[in-house]
Write a protein that holds these residues in place. Structure first.
Motif, PDB file in Angstrom:
ATOM      1  N   UNK A  58     -15.697  -5.657   1.425  1.00 57.48           N
ATOM      2  CA  UNK A  58     -15.112  -6.537   2.443  1.00 57.48           C
ATOM      3  C   UNK A  58     -14.617  -5.727   3.633  1.00 57.48           C
ATOM      4  N   UNK A  59     -13.987  -4.578   3.369  1.00 59.33           N
ATOM      5  CA  UNK A  59     -13.487  -3.728   4.453  1.00 59.33           C
ATOM      6  C   UNK A  59     -14.641  -3.241   5.324  1.00 59.33           C
ATOM      7  N   UNK A  60     -15.733  -2.841   4.682  1.00 61.75           N
ATOM      8  CA  UNK A  60     -16.903  -2.370   5.427  1.00 61.75           C
ATOM      9  C   UNK A  60     -17.488  -3.499   6.274  1.00 61.75           C
ATOM     10  N   UNK A  61     -17.574  -4.701   5.685  1.00 63.12           N
ATOM     11  CA  UNK A  61     -18.085  -5.855   6.435  1.00 63.12           C
ATOM     12  C   UNK A  61     -17.199  -6.147   7.643  1.00 63.12           C
ATOM     13  N   UNK A  62     -15.873  -6.118   7.423  1.00 61.71           N
ATOM     14  CA  UNK A  62     -14.939  -6.388   8.511  1.00 61.71           C
ATOM     15  C   UNK A  62     -15.091  -5.353   9.616  1.00 61.71           C
ATOM     16  N   UNK A  63     -15.247  -4.086   9.217  1.00 63.57           N
ATOM     17  CA  UNK A  63     -15.415  -3.005  10.194  1.00 63.57           C
ATOM     18  C   UNK A  63     -16.687  -3.221  11.023  1.00 63.57           C
ATOM     19  N   UNK A  64     -17.772  -3.587  10.339  1.00 63.81           N
ATOM     20  CA  UNK A  64     -19.037  -3.812  11.034  1.00 63.81           C
ATOM     21  C   UNK A  64     -18.932  -4.999  11.997  1.00 63.81           C
ATOM     22  N   UNK A  65     -18.255  -6.070  11.563  1.00 61.35           N
ATOM     23  CA  UNK A  65     -18.070  -7.239  12.423  1.00 61.35           C
ATOM     24  C   UNK A  65     -17.239  -6.891  13.646  1.00 61.35           C
ATOM     25  N   UNK A  66     -16.178  -6.086  13.435  1.00 60.50           N
ATOM     26  CA  UNK A  66     -15.332  -5.677  14.554  1.00 60.50           C
ATOM     27  C   UNK A  66     -16.122  -4.860  15.563  1.00 60.50           C
ATOM     28  N   UNK A  67     -16.946  -3.926  15.070  1.00 57.55           N
ATOM     29  CA  UNK A  67     -17.770  -3.127  15.978  1.00 57.55           C
ATOM     30  C   UNK A  67     -18.717  -4.016  16.783  1.00 57.55           C
ATOM     31  N   UNK A  68     -19.318  -4.973  16.102  1.00 58.78           N
ATOM     32  CA  UNK A  68     -20.245  -5.885  16.769  1.00 58.78           C
ATOM     33  C   UNK A  68     -19.517  -6.707  17.830  1.00 58.78           C
ATOM     34  N   UNK A  69     -18.309  -7.166  17.495  1.00 58.44           N
ATOM     35  CA  UNK A  69     -17.527  -7.964  18.433  1.00 58.44           C
ATOM     36  C   UNK A  69     -17.135  -7.132  19.652  1.00 58.44           C
ATOM     37  N   UNK A  70     -16.757  -5.878  19.425  1.00 53.36           N
ATOM     38  CA  UNK A  70     -16.379  -4.992  20.539  1.00 53.36           C
ATOM     39  C   UNK A  70     -17.560  -4.800  21.486  1.00 53.36           C
ATOM     40  N   UNK A  71     -18.742  -4.547  20.934  1.00 53.39           N
ATOM     41  CA  UNK A  71     -19.907  -4.356  21.795  1.00 53.39           C
ATOM     42  C   UNK A  71     -20.238  -5.640  22.561  1.00 53.39           C
ATOM     43  N   UNK A  72     -20.067  -6.791  21.891  1.00 50.87           N
ATOM     44  CA  UNK A  72     -20.344  -8.075  22.550  1.00 50.87           C
ATOM     45  C   UNK A  72     -19.370  -8.315  23.709  1.00 50.87           C
ATOM     46  N   UNK A  73     -18.076  -8.075  23.454  1.00 54.17           N
ATOM     47  CA  UNK A  73     -17.061  -8.272  24.493  1.00 54.17           C
ATOM     48  C   UNK A  73     -17.305  -7.319  25.658  1.00 54.17           C
ATOM     49  N   UNK A  74     -17.664  -6.070  25.349  1.00 49.98           N
ATOM     50  CA  UNK A  74     -17.924  -5.079  26.399  1.00 49.98           C
ATOM     51  C   UNK A  74     -19.110  -5.505  27.269  1.00 49.98           C
ATOM     52  N   UNK A  75     -20.166  -5.997  26.603  1.00 46.49           N
ATOM     53  CA  UNK A  75     -21.345  -6.453  27.338  1.00 46.49           C
ATOM     54  C   UNK A  75     -20.998  -7.632  28.254  1.00 46.49           C
ATOM     55  N   UNK A  76     -20.215  -8.573  27.738  1.00 42.53           N
ATOM     56  CA  UNK A  76     -19.813  -9.738  28.536  1.00 42.53           C
ATOM     57  C   UNK A  76     -18.964  -9.303  29.726  1.00 42.53           C
ATOM     58  N   UNK A  77     -18.046  -8.367  29.477  1.00 38.29           N
ATOM     59  CA  UNK A  77     -17.165  -7.893  30.539  1.00 38.29           C
ATOM     60  C   UNK A  77     -17.957  -7.206  31.659  1.00 38.29           C
ATOM     61  N   UNK A  78     -18.908  -6.352  31.279  1.00 40.94           N
ATOM     62  CA  UNK A  78     -19.703  -5.678  32.311  1.00 40.94           C
ATOM     63  C   UNK A  78     -20.537  -6.684  33.103  1.00 40.94           C
ATOM     64  N   UNK A  79     -21.052  -7.701  32.417  1.00 42.35           N
ATOM     65  CA  UNK A  79     -21.828  -8.734  33.108  1.00 42.35           C
ATOM     66  C   UNK A  79     -20.960  -9.472  34.120  1.00 42.35           C
ATOM     67  N   UNK A  80     -19.736  -9.834  33.719  1.00 39.73           N
ATOM     68  CA  UNK A  80     -18.825 -10.547  34.630  1.00 39.73           C
ATOM     69  C   UNK A  80     -18.487  -9.685  35.839  1.00 39.73           C
ATOM     70  N   UNK A  81     -18.218  -8.396  35.597  1.00 34.56           N
ATOM     71  CA  UNK A  81     -17.897  -7.491  36.705  1.00 34.56           C
ATOM     72  C   UNK A  81     -19.080  -7.368  37.672  1.00 34.56           C
ATOM     73  N   UNK A  82     -20.264  -7.254  37.096  1.00 33.27           N
ATOM     74  CA  UNK A  82     -21.474  -7.126  37.912  1.00 33.27           C
ATOM     75  C   UNK A  82     -21.677  -8.377  38.781  1.00 33.27           C
ATOM     76  N   UNK A  83     -21.486  -9.546  38.174  1.00 41.16           N
ATOM     77  CA  UNK A  83     -21.638 -10.800  38.931  1.00 41.16           C
ATOM     78  C   UNK A  83     -20.584 -10.927  40.023  1.00 41.16           C
ATOM     79  N   UNK A  84     -19.347 -10.511  39.715  1.00 43.14           N
ATOM     80  CA  UNK A  84     -18.273 -10.586  40.710  1.00 43.14           C
ATOM     81  C   UNK A  84     -18.576  -9.675  41.899  1.00 43.14           C
ATOM     82  N   UNK A  85     -19.065  -8.459  41.611  1.00 46.20           N
ATOM     83  CA  UNK A  85     -19.411  -7.530  42.703  1.00 46.20           C
ATOM     84  C   UNK A  85     -20.528  -8.109  43.567  1.00 46.20           C
ATOM     85  N   UNK A  86     -21.522  -8.692  42.910  1.00 45.86           N
ATOM     86  CA  UNK A  86     -22.647  -9.270  43.646  1.00 45.86           C
ATOM     87  C   UNK A  86     -22.180 -10.423  44.529  1.00 45.86           C
ATOM     88  N   UNK A  87     -21.286 -11.255  43.965  1.00 49.30           N
ATOM     89  CA  UNK A  87     -20.764 -12.390  44.715  1.00 49.30           C
ATOM     90  C   UNK A  87     -19.962 -11.920  45.927  1.00 49.30           C
TER      91      UNK A  87
END
Length: 119
Positions: A58-87
């Motif tokens: 369970x700990x390993x699964x939780x760790x893997x999910x957290x890593x996946x969530x961090x990468x997802x949030x980071x990707x979303x954040x960079x996309x938002x920043x990129x769109x804001x700069x373009x706008x």
């Protein structure tokens, strides 16, 4: 030789001893064994080991999910920043069409100062 024959006869006699008529009358069914609900129980130590193993999984699964969530949030954040700069770039380009270039640059600097004050 006679001893071996006698032993095999005793073994077969013990195995295939007739049990007589069954009480319920269903002689075609196999004889049932006693119901022992605690027969498959494990020791406390064994259960503890299994719990530890499950906790590790369970700990390993939780760790893997957290890593996946961090990468997802980071990707979303960079996309938002990129769109804001373009706008913002498009907005300044639109302003540059109607105003003088130097005035647009002054406005940019002023807006940057305001952003720094707000943060």
């Amino acid at each position: 030789m006679s001893v071996e024959v006698a032993m095999t006869d005793a073994v077969t006699e013990r195995v295939s001893a007739p049990l007589g008529m069954r009480k319920n009358g269903k002689q075609w069914h196999e004889p049932r064994k006693a119901f022992r609900p605690k027969a498959g129980n494990q020791t406390y130590e064994k259960r503890q080991e299994e719990r530890k193993a499950m906790a590790a999984v369970k700990a390993k699964e939780r760790e893997m999910k957290d890593e996946k969530e961090v990468t997802r949030v980071l990707r979303i954040q960079t996309l938002k920043e990129k769109r804001a700069k373009k706008e913002e770039r498009e907005r300044y380009e639109k302003m540059a069409e109607t105003m003088h270039r130097k005035r647009v640059e002054r406005l940019k600097r002023k807006e940057k100062r305001n952003k720094m004050l707000k943060s």
